[in-house]
Design an enzyme around this catalytic site. Sequence first.
Site, short mmCIF file in Angstrom:
data_model
loop_
_atom_site.label_atom_id
_atom_site.label_comp_id
_atom_site.label_asym_id
_atom_site.label_seq_id
_atom_site.Cartn_x
_atom_site.Cartn_y
_atom_site.Cartn_z
N ARG A 217 32.07 28.28 80.76
CA ARG A 217 32.75 27.25 79.96
C ARG A 217 34.16 27.66 79.55
O ARG A 217 34.70 27.15 78.57
CB ARG A 217 31.95 26.88 78.71
CG ARG A 217 30.58 26.30 79.00
CD ARG A 217 29.98 25.62 77.79
NE ARG A 217 28.59 25.30 78.03
CZ ARG A 217 27.56 26.08 77.74
NH1 ARG A 217 27.78 27.23 77.14
NH2 ARG A 217 26.34 25.70 78.01
N LYS B 77 46.67 20.70 83.84
CA LYS B 77 45.87 19.84 84.71
C LYS B 77 45.35 20.64 85.87
O LYS B 77 46.10 21.32 86.56
CB LYS B 77 46.74 18.71 85.26
CG LYS B 77 46.88 17.52 84.36
CD LYS B 77 47.52 16.41 85.16
CE LYS B 77 47.72 15.16 84.37
NZ LYS B 77 48.29 14.09 85.22
N GLU C 117 60.00 17.23 92.61
CA GLU C 117 59.53 17.14 91.22
C GLU C 117 60.68 17.41 90.24
O GLU C 117 60.74 16.82 89.16
CB GLU C 117 58.38 18.13 90.96
CG GLU C 117 57.09 17.85 91.71
CD GLU C 117 56.29 16.68 91.13
OE1 GLU C 117 56.60 16.20 90.02
OE2 GLU C 117 55.33 16.24 91.79
N LYS D 8 59.26 18.67 81.51
CA LYS D 8 57.81 18.52 81.60
C LYS D 8 57.16 18.80 80.25
O LYS D 8 56.29 18.06 79.79
CB LYS D 8 57.24 19.44 82.68
CG LYS D 8 55.72 19.35 82.73
CD LYS D 8 55.11 19.65 84.06
CE LYS D 8 53.64 19.26 84.02
NZ LYS D 8 52.88 19.71 85.18
N GLU E 220 46.70 13.34 78.21
CA GLU E 220 47.08 12.09 78.87
C GLU E 220 46.29 10.89 78.36
O GLU E 220 45.74 10.11 79.14
CB GLU E 220 46.88 12.25 80.40
CG GLU E 220 47.72 11.29 81.21
CD GLU E 220 47.79 11.68 82.68
OE1 GLU E 220 48.58 12.57 83.01
OE2 GLU E 220 47.04 11.11 83.48
N ARG F 28 52.28 11.18 78.64
CA ARG F 28 52.23 12.12 79.75
C ARG F 28 52.17 11.42 81.10
O ARG F 28 52.65 11.93 82.11
CB ARG F 28 51.01 13.04 79.57
CG ARG F 28 50.92 14.08 80.64
CD ARG F 28 49.86 15.12 80.37
NE ARG F 28 49.87 16.06 81.49
CZ ARG F 28 49.38 17.28 81.45
NH1 ARG F 28 48.83 17.72 80.35
NH2 ARG F 28 49.44 18.07 82.50
N ASN G 114 53.93 10.85 86.08
CA ASN G 114 53.40 10.39 87.36
C ASN G 114 54.39 9.50 88.10
O ASN G 114 54.03 8.91 89.12
CB ASN G 114 52.08 9.65 87.16
CG ASN G 114 50.94 10.61 86.95
OD1 ASN G 114 50.64 11.41 87.81
ND2 ASN G 114 50.31 10.54 85.79
N HIS H 161 54.24 9.05 91.81
CA HIS H 161 52.98 9.59 92.32
C HIS H 161 52.01 8.54 92.80
O HIS H 161 51.16 8.83 93.65
CB HIS H 161 52.32 10.46 91.24
CG HIS H 161 52.96 11.81 91.09
ND1 HIS H 161 54.26 11.97 90.69
CD2 HIS H 161 52.48 13.07 91.32
CE1 HIS H 161 54.56 13.27 90.65
NE2 HIS H 161 53.50 13.95 91.03
N HIS I 43 51.04 9.45 96.26
CA HIS I 43 49.69 9.91 96.60
C HIS I 43 49.09 9.06 97.71
O HIS I 43 48.42 9.58 98.60
CB HIS I 43 48.77 9.85 95.37
CG HIS I 43 48.91 11.04 94.47
ND1 HIS I 43 48.39 11.07 93.20
CD2 HIS I 43 49.50 12.24 94.66
CE1 HIS I 43 48.66 12.23 92.65
NE2 HIS I 43 49.33 12.96 93.51
N HIS J 82 53.37 17.14 99.23
CA HIS J 82 53.35 16.42 97.96
C HIS J 82 54.75 15.97 97.54
O HIS J 82 54.95 14.83 97.12
CB HIS J 82 52.75 17.34 96.90
CG HIS J 82 52.71 16.75 95.54
ND1 HIS J 82 51.93 15.66 95.23
CD2 HIS J 82 53.37 17.08 94.41
CE1 HIS J 82 52.10 15.36 93.96
NE2 HIS J 82 52.97 16.20 93.43
#
Lengths: 353, 353
Positions: free
Chosen positions: B110, B132, B174, B217, B227, B232, B236, B239, B243, B255
């Site tokens: 965990r 993330k 980015e 960022k 998010e 946040r 994206n 994206h 994506h 990417h």
Amino acid sequence: MKSLSTATLANGKQTDVFLADDLKDLSERLGNYGRSVLWVFDTNTATLFKQLPPANVVLDSGEIAKTFSSVERILATAIDEGLARDGRIIGFGGGVVCDMAAFAASIYMRGCKLTLVPTTLLCMVDASVGGKTAIDFKGLKNMVGSFYPANEVLICMDTLRTLPEKEFLNGLAEVLKHALLSQDEHLYRFLLTKKNEILARNNETLQTLVTLSLAVKQWYIEQDPTETLGIRQMLNLGHTFGHALEASAHFSLGHGIGVAWGTCRALEAGVTLGITDKAYATGAIKLFKSYGYDIDYRIGRGDWIDFRERLMKDKKKMNGQVLFVLMESQGKAVLRPIETALVQHLVIAKPIF
Amino acid sequence: MKSLSTATLANGKQTDVFLADDLKDLSERLGNYGRSVLWVFDTNTATLFKQLPPANVVLDSGEIAKTFSSVERILATAIDEGLARDGRIIGFGGGVVCDMAAFAASIYMRGCKLTLVPTTLLCMVDASVGGKTAIDFKGLKNMVGSFYPANEVLICMDTLRTLPEKEFLNGLAEVLKHALLSQDEHLYRFLLTKKNEILARNNETLQTLVTLSLAVKQWYIEQDPTETLGIRQMLNLGHTFGHALEASAHFSLGHGIGVAWGTCRALEAGVTLGITDKAYATGAIKLFKSYGYDIDYRIGRGDWIDFRERLMKDKKKMNGQVLFVLMESQGKAVLRPIETALVQHLVIAKPIF
């Protein structure tokens, strides 16, 4: 349906616990979630429904389902069903179902909504509230998982009616453990005086029992939601001994039996080390025995190496030493290492008092 | 080694970002962690070491390794090596390595300690900071994962020396995206005026570039670590289009190229919808082009159905509608749905201005 409590847990997330009057009350609530839901059952709880909801996963029943492949099945079905990030996974079953549903919810799109409907006493008083999720991995219990509190936990005593006796005792062991950890003696005395009503599963008695037991758990987890402050770890009373016993018996014994047995071993260890008051330990062990747990069970000498190895895999380690939860007195627990020779003596020798 | 910044993220956890002077400085720091560590490399970064540290996992290189089985390999090795909950997983590589190391660290017992050493520009400015983690699942990008900020991120520009041009451009996309999202024009102007030094990978220029980009960022993620507040999500930008393009091209495009292309599509969409100032959009698209991105690329008509389907699987959905990040002006982004007809027009038609 009445509100029982609200626990503030990991990441400030709140879990609302509700008590349903009966199955009809429970169904109405669950029907209100609308369409963006995925249900998780096991082969037992799936039979409680005449017709299963359309988006569902039915897992094998029992510890055998606590695997990555169960989690992957839930995730794959969620994708197939087009569940969005604001969708909800509903775990309907015992600890394994709730753990799998919760672990899957915690990683599906990095977290979706989660409702748990615990259908065993063990899950009601333990797994469903607190946000710990886990799978077994490489033969080790709860080795992989996350902290992810449910948004809602819906408890309905009617679901306990058909629970096998062994399963009921599994849950009761955690209640007894909570009685020792409680800051007051309310639950302990309730267990002493209401044994017959509890074992007869009187609906009202069980409501009180679950409510008192949850309050103890909540007291510990709210102070230390992600188990980093050494407070929540106290809830592991009996679990270090107990998990090793469960694992070396290949999980055939049941979690609660392991915990009852392990708690008594921890009480004995505390007495030997001068940490636990002997009269308190004797009384507590007597209480466990009065509920029918095989506290005098000892492992065979030939199983010691295996048992010790499993013990060494425990997560409560510091500087390589396994730490045990020991009781000083009612509600006062401490974390201590125990010498291997004493562990060996406690788990394979005759009872020492 | 100098401290660059400290970001406070999910669950109040802090990520300390450090800038190493050179590889020697980096090695010294990593050597100080002691024994309870597990290293994660890919087949590229593993070759940077004459001799690998004893406890290691070497993943295949590239997006193909973003799977459950990679995560399971890391977890299994951690168990074999006896890594405790207070042990540390070190991800040494690009985004895939860091994501796999971080996802594994987030669920091992965990959660154990995590250090990331990003060795690509993309990972330095994006994946390594922010918490993330994700794997691809059922052909869908980043579908399963967690929020789990690293304890430490160690950045060393020397690791970029051997980075292929295409990989460098992946990261730069980015940075360009962050330039549009920044609350000031510092980074945008730096990109306009220092193009030659940046493309020549001048060490000092890259340090400034990464520092400015990370600051943007950090501004977004600190306000909305998991998010959930709609802040946040602005990161994206590009994206959603990107994506879908990456996925329909089976992740062969990279990417950053997808993000550059997607950002320009979002700018065009914003202009069409009267949200984005046309002069701002034209300037930004020109900036992307000046760095060599194939912004004029359009998908074939026959690929539209597949593209649209992948678009519909995007995580940024509300009431079943996919939401796109659109720019109002410098640093001001909004989330909006876009009609399918307009999306189709933007991705398969000729450029509209």
